[in-house]
Design a protein around this motif. Structure first.
Motif, PDB file in Angstrom:
ATOM      1  N   SER A   7       0.878  -1.102   0.095  1.00  0.00           N
ATOM      2  CA  SER A   7       0.070  -0.022  -0.024  1.00  0.00           C
ATOM      3  C   SER A   7       0.951   1.233   0.040  1.00  0.00           C
ATOM      4  O   SER A   7       0.249   2.421   0.308  1.00  0.00           O
ATOM      5  CB  SER A   7      -0.980  -0.187   1.208  1.00  0.00           C
ATOM      6  OG  SER A   7      -0.341   0.022   2.506  1.00  0.00           O
ATOM      7  N   VAL A   8       2.125   1.238  -0.310  1.00  0.00           N
ATOM      8  CA  VAL A   8       3.129   2.292  -0.219  1.00  0.00           C
ATOM      9  C   VAL A   8       2.544   3.236  -1.307  1.00  0.00           C
ATOM     10  O   VAL A   8       2.086   2.986  -2.615  1.00  0.00           O
ATOM     11  CB  VAL A   8       4.585   1.809  -0.493  1.00  0.00           C
ATOM     12  CG1 VAL A   8       4.490   1.313  -2.055  1.00  0.00           C
ATOM     13  CG2 VAL A   8       5.505   3.033  -0.192  1.00  0.00           C
ATOM     14  N   ASP A   9       2.412   4.354  -0.911  1.00  0.00           N
ATOM     15  CA  ASP A   9       1.792   5.568  -1.874  1.00  0.00           C
ATOM     16  C   ASP A   9       2.526   6.838  -2.063  1.00  0.00           C
ATOM     17  O   ASP A   9       2.864   7.580  -1.098  1.00  0.00           O
ATOM     18  CB  ASP A   9       0.318   5.927  -1.476  1.00  0.00           C
ATOM     19  CG  ASP A   9      -0.435   6.759  -2.121  1.00  0.00           C
ATOM     20  OD1 ASP A   9       0.064   7.082  -3.187  1.00  0.00           O
ATOM     21  OD2 ASP A   9      -1.443   7.313  -1.598  1.00  0.00           O
ATOM     22  N   THR A  10       3.207   6.728  -3.345  1.00  0.00           N
ATOM     23  CA  THR A  10       4.137   8.199  -3.491  1.00  0.00           C
ATOM     24  C   THR A  10       3.526   9.190  -3.918  1.00  0.00           C
ATOM     25  O   THR A  10       3.918  10.113  -4.389  1.00  0.00           O
ATOM     26  CB  THR A  10       5.323   7.815  -4.442  1.00  0.00           C
ATOM     27  OG1 THR A  10       4.853   7.304  -5.708  1.00  0.00           O
ATOM     28  CG2 THR A  10       6.029   6.553  -3.656  1.00  0.00           C
ATOM     29  N   GLY A  11       2.175   8.733  -4.622  1.00  0.00           N
ATOM     30  CA  GLY A  11       1.371   9.737  -5.613  1.00  0.00           C
ATOM     31  C   GLY A  11       1.611   9.735  -6.914  1.00  0.00           C
ATOM     32  O   GLY A  11       1.095  10.080  -7.739  1.00  0.00           O
ATOM     33  N   VAL A  12       2.674   8.677  -7.158  1.00  0.00           N
ATOM     34  CA  VAL A  12       3.050   8.448  -8.603  1.00  0.00           C
ATOM     35  C   VAL A  12       3.303   6.891  -8.908  1.00  0.00           C
ATOM     36  O   VAL A  12       3.661   6.181  -8.393  1.00  0.00           O
ATOM     37  CB  VAL A  12       4.481   9.039  -8.820  1.00  0.00           C
ATOM     38  CG1 VAL A  12       5.001   8.868 -10.292  1.00  0.00           C
ATOM     39  CG2 VAL A  12       4.528  10.625  -8.660  1.00  0.00           C
ATOM     40  N   PHE A  56       6.185   5.211  -9.801  1.00  0.00           N
ATOM     41  CA  PHE A  56       7.294   5.157  -8.521  1.00  0.00           C
ATOM     42  C   PHE A  56       6.530   3.930  -7.413  1.00  0.00           C
ATOM     43  O   PHE A  56       7.517   3.297  -6.917  1.00  0.00           O
ATOM     44  CB  PHE A  56       7.431   6.414  -7.905  1.00  0.00           C
ATOM     45  CG  PHE A  56       8.591   6.455  -6.830  1.00  0.00           C
ATOM     46  CD1 PHE A  56       9.353   5.584  -6.851  1.00  0.00           C
ATOM     47  CD2 PHE A  56       8.657   7.812  -6.029  1.00  0.00           C
ATOM     48  CE1 PHE A  56      10.542   5.877  -5.855  1.00  0.00           C
ATOM     49  CE2 PHE A  56       9.646   7.688  -5.040  1.00  0.00           C
ATOM     50  CZ  PHE A  56      10.474   6.734  -5.068  1.00  0.00           C
ATOM     51  N   ASN A  57       5.458   3.852  -7.155  1.00  0.00           N
ATOM     52  CA  ASN A  57       4.854   3.049  -6.361  1.00  0.00           C
ATOM     53  C   ASN A  57       5.420   1.512  -6.632  1.00  0.00           C
ATOM     54  O   ASN A  57       5.767   0.627  -6.031  1.00  0.00           O
ATOM     55  CB  ASN A  57       3.404   2.828  -6.488  1.00  0.00           C
ATOM     56  CG  ASN A  57       2.978   4.107  -5.731  1.00  0.00           C
ATOM     57  OD1 ASN A  57       3.504   4.883  -5.025  1.00  0.00           O
ATOM     58  ND2 ASN A  57       1.570   4.401  -5.937  1.00  0.00           N
ATOM     59  N   ASP A  58       5.367   1.192  -8.105  1.00  0.00           N
ATOM     60  CA  ASP A  58       5.650  -0.185  -8.547  1.00  0.00           C
ATOM     61  C   ASP A  58       7.214  -0.276  -8.367  1.00  0.00           C
ATOM     62  O   ASP A  58       7.316  -1.420  -8.082  1.00  0.00           O
ATOM     63  CB  ASP A  58       5.275   0.077 -10.059  1.00  0.00           C
ATOM     64  CG  ASP A  58       3.764  -0.050 -10.517  1.00  0.00           C
ATOM     65  OD1 ASP A  58       2.941  -0.374  -9.513  1.00  0.00           O
ATOM     66  OD2 ASP A  58       3.642   0.189 -11.429  1.00  0.00           O
ATOM     67  N   HIS A  59       7.986   0.674  -8.462  1.00  0.00           N
ATOM     68  CA  HIS A  59       9.412   0.705  -8.063  1.00  0.00           C
ATOM     69  C   HIS A  59       9.738   0.359  -6.945  1.00  0.00           C
ATOM     70  O   HIS A  59      10.260  -0.713  -6.461  1.00  0.00           O
ATOM     71  CB  HIS A  59      10.110   1.784  -8.729  1.00  0.00           C
ATOM     72  CG  HIS A  59      11.404   1.583  -8.766  1.00  0.00           C
ATOM     73  ND1 HIS A  59      12.368   2.724  -8.721  1.00  0.00           N
ATOM     74  CD2 HIS A  59      12.595   0.635  -8.650  1.00  0.00           C
ATOM     75  CE1 HIS A  59      13.793   2.293  -8.888  1.00  0.00           C
ATOM     76  NE2 HIS A  59      13.684   0.908  -8.834  1.00  0.00           N
ATOM     77  N   ASP A  74      14.069  -4.281  -5.886  1.00  0.00           N
ATOM     78  CA  ASP A  74      15.039  -3.129  -5.869  1.00  0.00           C
ATOM     79  C   ASP A  74      14.816  -2.383  -4.371  1.00  0.00           C
ATOM     80  O   ASP A  74      15.656  -2.014  -3.729  1.00  0.00           O
ATOM     81  CB  ASP A  74      14.971  -1.944  -6.706  1.00  0.00           C
ATOM     82  CG  ASP A  74      15.560  -2.152  -8.276  1.00  0.00           C
ATOM     83  OD1 ASP A  74      16.233  -3.414  -7.946  1.00  0.00           O
ATOM     84  OD2 ASP A  74      15.364  -1.567  -8.898  1.00  0.00           O
ATOM     85  N   PHE A  75      13.486  -2.461  -3.755  1.00  0.00           N
ATOM     86  CA  PHE A  75      13.138  -2.087  -2.556  1.00  0.00           C
ATOM     87  C   PHE A  75      12.519  -3.108  -1.549  1.00  0.00           C
ATOM     88  O   PHE A  75      13.194  -4.033  -0.871  1.00  0.00           O
ATOM     89  CB  PHE A  75      12.301  -0.615  -2.847  1.00  0.00           C
ATOM     90  CG  PHE A  75      13.319   0.451  -3.415  1.00  0.00           C
ATOM     91  CD1 PHE A  75      14.255   1.275  -2.534  1.00  0.00           C
ATOM     92  CD2 PHE A  75      13.411   0.658  -4.692  1.00  0.00           C
ATOM     93  CE1 PHE A  75      14.989   2.178  -2.921  1.00  0.00           C
ATOM     94  CE2 PHE A  75      14.229   1.431  -5.219  1.00  0.00           C
ATOM     95  CZ  PHE A  75      14.941   2.364  -4.387  1.00  0.00           C
ATOM     96  N   PHE A  76      11.188  -2.851  -1.472  1.00  0.00           N
ATOM     97  CA  PHE A  76      10.609  -3.842  -0.350  1.00  0.00           C
ATOM     98  C   PHE A  76      10.192  -5.157  -1.051  1.00  0.00           C
ATOM     99  O   PHE A  76       9.892  -5.921  -0.061  1.00  0.00           O
ATOM    100  CB  PHE A  76       9.235  -2.951  -0.110  1.00  0.00           C
ATOM    101  CG  PHE A  76       9.408  -1.748   0.722  1.00  0.00           C
ATOM    102  CD1 PHE A  76       9.953  -1.648   1.981  1.00  0.00           C
ATOM    103  CD2 PHE A  76       9.248  -0.475   0.066  1.00  0.00           C
ATOM    104  CE1 PHE A  76      10.113  -0.457   2.574  1.00  0.00           C
ATOM    105  CE2 PHE A  76       9.228   0.744   0.594  1.00  0.00           C
ATOM    106  CZ  PHE A  76       9.985   0.485   2.118  1.00  0.00           C
ATOM    107  N   ASN A  77      10.366  -5.316  -2.435  1.00  0.00           N
ATOM    108  CA  ASN A  77      10.120  -6.672  -2.733  1.00  0.00           C
ATOM    109  C   ASN A  77       8.883  -7.360  -2.188  1.00  0.00           C
ATOM    110  O   ASN A  77       8.825  -8.594  -1.561  1.00  0.00           O
ATOM    111  CB  ASN A  77      11.251  -7.518  -2.421  1.00  0.00           C
ATOM    112  CG  ASN A  77      11.152  -8.902  -2.965  1.00  0.00           C
ATOM    113  OD1 ASN A  77      10.548  -9.191  -4.019  1.00  0.00           O
ATOM    114  ND2 ASN A  77      11.944  -9.987  -2.618  1.00  0.00           N
TER     115      ASN A  77
END
Length: 240
Positions: free
Chosen positions: A126-131, A134-137, A142-145
């Motif tokens: 549920s990470v939310d950057t507003g983009v 970028f959420n997919d990344h 590369d990050f939270f997997n």
């Protein structure tokens, strides 16, 4: 009277006049250092008087009455619960990212707050950057997997009350397959009964700083900062 006698008398009178003028007492002015000392002492006394008056006029804050929210199990109020983090991006900005979906259980001991415990489970997807891209990344390997590690968890190990409305919360934070101890400064904003919702409520603010590399999230360090600031603003409620 002869000229000599008159001249002698004149010189004698002038001498007396000069002697009288020379014996006039000189005005004495205080030394500069003495004046400075006296001024500083007067200023200090004035400030102390003002401070004493302020202390008498302004009572110390009473703090939070923890017992205003009865003991029991509390859950987060989804409409007033936020976990966000921020970081330095190339020195140009500090983006703010939010997790939109998380659950928490607070076992509150009103009489002995330090015996209270908190368990939090975050839906990492549920990470939310507003983009969206970028959420997919952030969800990628590369990050939270999140395909392999869909949850982030936090479980308290200790709570220390440090003031009338403050404390230090310590717990184990697990991201991906790594668990690290985390310490968070906590402010207890309010405890009480909310008649509109017919619930007991507790409001908390929490802040801590993590190193994302401690959890295997070190992509792009140091261009993107290793330090991540985490902020929690949450209301917890228990039906009456």
């Amino acid at each position: 009277m002869s000229l000599l006698t008159r001249t002698t008398c004149s010189f004698f009178a002038i001498g007396l006049l000069l002697a009288a003028c020379g014996n006039e007492p000189e005005a004495t002015e205080p030394a500069a250092d003495e004046t400075v000392v006296e001024t500083e002492e007067a200023t200090t006394e004035t400030l102390e008087t003002v401070a004493d008056a302020d202390a008498e006029a302004t009572p110390a804050p009473a703090g939070v009455d923890y017992t205003a929210a009865e003991s029991g199990t509390y859950t987060e109020d989804d409409g007033h619960a936020y976990i966000v983090f921020s970081y330095d991006h190339l020195g140009f900005s500090k983006p703010i990212v939010r997790w939109g979906d998380w659950d928490a259980n607070l076992n509150w001991d009103a009489d002995n707050p330090e015996n209270s415990t908190l368990d939090v489970t975050i839906d990492a997807t549920s990470v939310d950057t507003g983009v969206a891209d970028f959420n997919d990344h952030l969800n990628s390997a590369d990050f939270f997997n999140t395909a392999e590690y869909p949850q982030i968890t936090f479980t308290t190990t200790a709570l220390e009350v440090t003031g009338a409305d403050s404390g230090i919360l310590t717990g184990d934070l697990t991201i991906k397959d790594t668990t690290q101890p985390v310490t968070m400064d906590v402010t207890i904003n309010k405890a009480g009964f909310e008649e509109r919702g017919n619930v007991y409520k507790l409001g908390f603010s929490g802040r801590t700083t993590l190193l994302r590399s401690d959890f295997g999230l070190d992509a792009y360090v140091p261009n993107v900062s290793d330090e991540v600031d985490v902020v929690v603003e949450a209301e917890f409620e228990k039906p009456a």
